[in-house]
Scaffold this active site. Sequence first.
Site, PDB file in Angstrom:
ATOM      1  N   LYS A   1       0.843  -1.218   0.000  1.00 27.63           N
ATOM      2  CA  LYS A   1       0.000   0.000   0.000  1.00 27.63           C
ATOM      3  C   LYS A   1       0.877   1.266   0.000  1.00 27.63           C
ATOM      4  O   LYS A   1       0.662   2.180  -0.788  1.00 27.63           O
ATOM      5  CB  LYS A   1      -0.935   0.037   1.230  1.00 27.63           C
ATOM      6  CG  LYS A   1      -1.854  -1.161   1.357  1.00 27.63           C
ATOM      7  CD  LYS A   1      -2.760  -1.049   2.573  1.00 27.63           C
ATOM      8  CE  LYS A   1      -2.043  -1.040   3.912  1.00 27.63           C
ATOM      9  NZ  LYS A   1      -1.364  -2.312   4.251  1.00 27.63           N
TER      10      LYS A   1
ATOM     11  N   ARG B   1      -9.605   0.839   9.230  1.00 27.92           N
ATOM     12  CA  ARG B   1      -9.172  -0.523   9.539  1.00 27.92           C
ATOM     13  C   ARG B   1     -10.216  -1.285  10.338  1.00 27.92           C
ATOM     14  O   ARG B   1     -10.006  -2.456  10.659  1.00 27.92           O
ATOM     15  CB  ARG B   1      -7.905  -0.444  10.382  1.00 27.92           C
ATOM     16  CG  ARG B   1      -6.619  -0.634   9.614  1.00 27.92           C
ATOM     17  CD  ARG B   1      -5.510  -0.423  10.606  1.00 27.92           C
ATOM     18  NE  ARG B   1      -4.340  -1.147  10.292  1.00 27.92           N
ATOM     19  CZ  ARG B   1      -3.288  -0.640   9.674  1.00 27.92           C
ATOM     20  NH1 ARG B   1      -3.312   0.595   9.231  1.00 27.92           N
ATOM     21  NH2 ARG B   1      -2.225  -1.371   9.488  1.00 27.92           N
TER      22      ARG B   1
ATOM     23  N   ARG C   1      11.584  -5.854   4.556  1.00 23.17           N
ATOM     24  CA  ARG C   1      11.415  -4.393   4.422  1.00 23.17           C
ATOM     25  C   ARG C   1      12.424  -3.635   5.286  1.00 23.17           C
ATOM     26  O   ARG C   1      12.678  -3.976   6.425  1.00 23.17           O
ATOM     27  CB  ARG C   1      10.003  -3.980   4.827  1.00 23.17           C
ATOM     28  CG  ARG C   1       9.848  -2.439   4.838  1.00 23.17           C
ATOM     29  CD  ARG C   1       8.442  -1.979   4.922  1.00 23.17           C
ATOM     30  NE  ARG C   1       7.726  -2.505   6.054  1.00 23.17           N
ATOM     31  CZ  ARG C   1       6.415  -2.379   6.229  1.00 23.17           C
ATOM     32  NH1 ARG C   1       5.710  -1.731   5.338  1.00 23.17           N
ATOM     33  NH2 ARG C   1       5.830  -2.880   7.291  1.00 23.17           N
TER      34      ARG C   1
ATOM     35  N   ARG D   1      11.490  -1.987  10.931  1.00 26.50           N
ATOM     36  CA  ARG D   1      10.420  -1.636  11.873  1.00 26.50           C
ATOM     37  C   ARG D   1      10.281  -2.714  12.944  1.00 26.50           C
ATOM     38  O   ARG D   1      10.337  -3.899  12.636  1.00 26.50           O
ATOM     39  CB  ARG D   1       9.091  -1.472  11.114  1.00 26.50           C
ATOM     40  CG  ARG D   1       8.865  -0.072  10.598  1.00 26.50           C
ATOM     41  CD  ARG D   1       7.707   0.044   9.653  1.00 26.50           C
ATOM     42  NE  ARG D   1       6.464  -0.551  10.112  1.00 26.50           N
ATOM     43  CZ  ARG D   1       5.322  -0.488   9.437  1.00 26.50           C
ATOM     44  NH1 ARG D   1       5.282   0.151   8.279  1.00 26.50           N
ATOM     45  NH2 ARG D   1       4.235  -1.046   9.896  1.00 26.50           N
TER      46      ARG D   1
ATOM     47  N   ARG E   1      -0.021  -9.229  13.246  1.00 26.67           N
ATOM     48  CA  ARG E   1      -0.681  -8.139  12.497  1.00 26.67           C
ATOM     49  C   ARG E   1      -1.580  -8.707  11.405  1.00 26.67           C
ATOM     50  O   ARG E   1      -2.661  -8.180  11.134  1.00 26.67           O
ATOM     51  CB  ARG E   1       0.367  -7.208  11.886  1.00 26.67           C
ATOM     52  CG  ARG E   1       0.982  -6.287  12.920  1.00 26.67           C
ATOM     53  CD  ARG E   1       2.277  -5.704  12.426  1.00 26.67           C
ATOM     54  NE  ARG E   1       2.128  -4.888  11.246  1.00 26.67           N
ATOM     55  CZ  ARG E   1       3.112  -4.640  10.386  1.00 26.67           C
ATOM     56  NH1 ARG E   1       4.291  -5.167  10.572  1.00 26.67           N
ATOM     57  NH2 ARG E   1       2.904  -3.866   9.349  1.00 26.67           N
TER      58      ARG E   1
HETATM   59  P1  AP5 Z   1       4.861  -1.573   1.817  1.00 29.02           P
HETATM   60  O1  AP5 Z   1       4.500  -0.741   0.640  1.00 29.02           O
HETATM   61  O2  AP5 Z   1       5.651  -0.929   2.902  1.00 29.02           O
HETATM   62  O3  AP5 Z   1       3.561  -2.321   2.395  1.00 29.02           O
HETATM   63  P2  AP5 Z   1       2.300  -1.759   3.194  1.00 29.02           P
HETATM   64  O4  AP5 Z   1       1.105  -2.418   2.629  1.00 29.02           O
HETATM   65  O5  AP5 Z   1       2.323  -0.259   3.208  1.00 29.02           O
HETATM   66  O6  AP5 Z   1       2.632  -2.370   4.616  1.00 29.02           O
HETATM   67  P3  AP5 Z   1       2.539  -1.775   6.097  1.00 29.02           P
HETATM   68  O7  AP5 Z   1       3.136  -2.841   6.975  1.00 29.02           O
HETATM   69  O8  AP5 Z   1       3.142  -0.410   6.220  1.00 29.02           O
HETATM   70  O9  AP5 Z   1       1.050  -1.724   6.336  1.00 29.02           O
HETATM   71  P4  AP5 Z   1       0.329  -1.828   7.648  1.00 29.02           P
HETATM   72  O10 AP5 Z   1      -1.023  -1.527   7.195  1.00 29.02           O
HETATM   73  O11 AP5 Z   1       0.463  -3.048   8.444  1.00 29.02           O
HETATM   74  O12 AP5 Z   1       1.116  -0.817   8.609  1.00 29.02           O
HETATM   75  P5  AP5 Z   1       0.867   0.706   8.967  1.00 29.02           P
HETATM   76  O13 AP5 Z   1       2.140   1.404   8.857  1.00 29.02           O
HETATM   77  O14 AP5 Z   1      -0.325   1.222   8.233  1.00 29.02           O
HETATM   78  O15 AP5 Z   1       5.685  -2.860   1.255  1.00 29.02           O
HETATM   79  C1  AP5 Z   1       6.185  -3.836   2.125  1.00 29.02           C
HETATM   80  C2  AP5 Z   1       7.508  -4.384   1.555  1.00 29.02           C
HETATM   81  O16 AP5 Z   1       7.229  -5.074   0.337  1.00 29.02           O
HETATM   82  C3  AP5 Z   1       8.539  -3.310   1.209  1.00 29.02           C
HETATM   83  O17 AP5 Z   1       9.824  -3.781   1.507  1.00 29.02           O
HETATM   84  C4  AP5 Z   1       8.373  -3.117  -0.313  1.00 29.02           C
HETATM   85  O18 AP5 Z   1       9.575  -2.703  -0.936  1.00 29.02           O
HETATM   86  C5  AP5 Z   1       7.942  -4.509  -0.741  1.00 29.02           C
HETATM   87  N1  AP5 Z   1       7.034  -4.517  -1.887  1.00 29.02           N
HETATM   88  C6  AP5 Z   1       5.978  -3.678  -2.113  1.00 29.02           C
HETATM   89  N2  AP5 Z   1       5.356  -4.017  -3.252  1.00 29.02           N
HETATM   90  C7  AP5 Z   1       6.004  -5.102  -3.749  1.00 29.02           C
HETATM   91  C8  AP5 Z   1       5.825  -5.910  -4.919  1.00 29.02           C
HETATM   92  N3  AP5 Z   1       4.838  -5.666  -5.801  1.00 29.02           N
HETATM   93  N4  AP5 Z   1       6.679  -6.952  -5.106  1.00 29.02           N
HETATM   94  C9  AP5 Z   1       7.687  -7.208  -4.232  1.00 29.02           C
HETATM   95  N5  AP5 Z   1       7.925  -6.459  -3.122  1.00 29.02           N
HETATM   96  C10 AP5 Z   1       7.086  -5.423  -2.876  1.00 29.02           C
HETATM   97  O19 AP5 Z   1       0.427   0.581  10.493  1.00 29.02           O
HETATM   98  C11 AP5 Z   1       1.346   0.246  11.512  1.00 29.02           C
HETATM   99  C12 AP5 Z   1       0.611   0.165  12.849  1.00 29.02           C
HETATM  100  O20 AP5 Z   1       0.015   1.445  13.160  1.00 29.02           O
HETATM  101  C13 AP5 Z   1      -0.567  -0.812  12.897  1.00 29.02           C
HETATM  102  O21 AP5 Z   1      -0.154  -2.147  13.179  1.00 29.02           O
HETATM  103  C14 AP5 Z   1      -1.404  -0.219  14.045  1.00 29.02           C
HETATM  104  O22 AP5 Z   1      -0.837  -0.498  15.282  1.00 29.02           O
HETATM  105  C15 AP5 Z   1      -1.259   1.287  13.790  1.00 29.02           C
HETATM  106  N6  AP5 Z   1      -2.310   1.825  12.895  1.00 29.02           N
HETATM  107  C16 AP5 Z   1      -2.130   2.422  11.684  1.00 29.02           C
HETATM  108  N7  AP5 Z   1      -3.315   2.799  11.164  1.00 29.02           N
HETATM  109  C17 AP5 Z   1      -4.265   2.417  12.057  1.00 29.02           C
HETATM  110  C18 AP5 Z   1      -5.676   2.512  12.067  1.00 29.02           C
HETATM  111  N8  AP5 Z   1      -6.378   3.076  11.050  1.00 29.02           N
HETATM  112  N9  AP5 Z   1      -6.332   2.003  13.141  1.00 29.02           N
HETATM  113  C19 AP5 Z   1      -5.673   1.449  14.189  1.00 29.02           C
HETATM  114  N10 AP5 Z   1      -4.322   1.327  14.231  1.00 29.02           N
HETATM  115  C20 AP5 Z   1      -3.634   1.814  13.179  1.00 29.02           C
END
Ligand code: AP5
Length: 219
Positions: free
Chosen positions: A13, A88, A127, A159, A170
Amino acid sequence: MRIILFGPPGVGKGTQAKLLAEEFAIPHISTGDLLRAAVKNKTPLGMKAQEYMSQGNLVPDEIMIGLIEEVLSSKKASKGFILDGFPRTVAQAKALDALFERMGIALDRVISLRVEHDEVIRRLAARRMCRQCGRIYNLHQLDDETTKCQDCGGELYQREDDKPETSRHRLEVYLKETKPLKDFYRRSGRFTQIDGMKDIPVVHKTLLDLLLKNGLPKE
Ligand code: AP5
């Protein structure tokens, strides 16, 4: 253009949102990035969120809804946005719909990236992120000696919540709390799912084709 990129942790994402944000000149709003900045700066929000995040749990809805209302009502988001990581839960999705109604704006589309669960865990383990600018890398893009961001020279780090045990938790949280949103958005006819297993540029092209086909103009 107002869209949500949706999917499990590590699906891509953030990677795709950053590319689209550049292409369409609208902000990428990642609740994960906002929370990590708050933790880093030890703000009251960061203090509240830190423990939930490090354990891979969701930060409570009332905190997240307050945060997103503040960001989406700001000038920065007035011309559109790409939301990543929000909503979420069903409660967050309902609050977002209510906010859009109050603001007199509409959500154009929710785009879900589909990737197999094993691949998601592999991507999270590989990552690395820049502590300074948030650029996302994976180990396959980096040689062994690279420890600094190619854009800003910031330190690359893993991270805390990308360690395998927390990643798996997660994913479980996603399946229980967040995946049901697919039906919520399907029912309102605003939902499209695409294949996220392909390489990054191929997924980007699919997203672009979809957005342009839907008549969402570039700014
Ligand atoms: P990346 O693009 O970083 O993936 P992502 O989907 O953004 O993953 P996140 O882990 O950041 O999402 P998340 O939703 O769990 O965490 P968030 O930060 O929102 O790609 C991942 C890896 O894959 C990278 O190395 C990239 O290079 C690689 N890649 C990408 N595309 C690829 C492809 N096509 N092929 C190969 N490799 C590829 O949230 C973190 C924490 O914050 C949550 O756990 C929670 O505690 C809190 N939080 C955030 N938002 C909320 C909410 N709305 N409500 C409650 N808690 C929340």
